[in-house]
Design a protein around this motif. Sequence first.
Motif, PDB file in Angstrom:
ATOM      1  N   GLN A 191       0.826  -1.204   0.000  1.00  0.00           N
ATOM      2  CA  GLN A 191       0.000   0.000   0.000  1.00  0.00           C
ATOM      3  C   GLN A 191       0.864   1.260   0.000  1.00  0.00           C
ATOM      4  N   ARG A 231     -10.014   6.154   4.397  1.00  0.00           N
ATOM      5  CA  ARG A 231      -9.330   5.002   4.993  1.00  0.00           C
ATOM      6  C   ARG A 231     -10.254   4.200   5.900  1.00  0.00           C
ATOM      7  N   ALA A 264       0.477   5.289   9.192  1.00  0.00           N
ATOM      8  CA  ALA A 264      -0.362   6.189   8.404  1.00  0.00           C
ATOM      9  C   ALA A 264      -0.076   7.659   8.719  1.00  0.00           C
TER      10      ALA A 264
END
Length: 244
Positions: A33, A183, A206
Amino acid sequence: MTGPAPAVVAQAPITVALPRIGVDLVPLSRISQLREPPSAPALHRMLTPAELRLSDEAGAAGRLAAKEAVFKLFGTPGGPVPWLSTEILPGPGGRPTLRLTGRAARLAREAGLGPVDLSISHDGGWAVAVAVAVITSPTPPTALISSTQEATESRSNRTKGIAMSSAVDTTGIDKVRDWILGRHPDRSELAYDVNIIENRLVDSLAFVELVYAIEDASGQEIDFDTIDVEDFQSLATIQRAFFS
């Protein structure tokens, strides 16, 4: 007959070396990701050029887990991980070795850490890292409690009186909010005073992506070495710090 009282010999205080252990897990899928646009640049703020050259998906996940495990040794929860000043490179026999510079080195000194030993392993799509060090000058528990209370009061004070009015341009902060909600498809709304860190809407990995989202929305570069994590607690504090 009573003799003279025995002499009292003063003894130096005994310093006890206490072990401290940090453990962290990172899924290998998270690296995939992070390497995809628009998140790809984030990995360059988490791994040094030398680490990037050496890291496949498993290697990157292991290094990120190791950096988080080392960060836990510092005993400074709530602050951003000093990603680039914590470097994990192969040593003799391929064993991971740690190199601390800048902010990471300062945090290690303040924590009274001795040499740090690392172990990294991979299994079932996960990377796990363990960091172990010895401290000789631990912070007293009362100081930790006081520090936690002060941090809580500080967060409360920073959000008091912060409100979004119709006169404020919310275009930038709306982009940040949409990024966070993107998200978390299970959420449709995000109040301005919700603590996105404590509620795990943004975790440590993140967080770097959040910084990029804010940079993109605000048009300004954020220096990781001078970041104040209090500015990222909620949409309200982000608005005040970067869009006012």
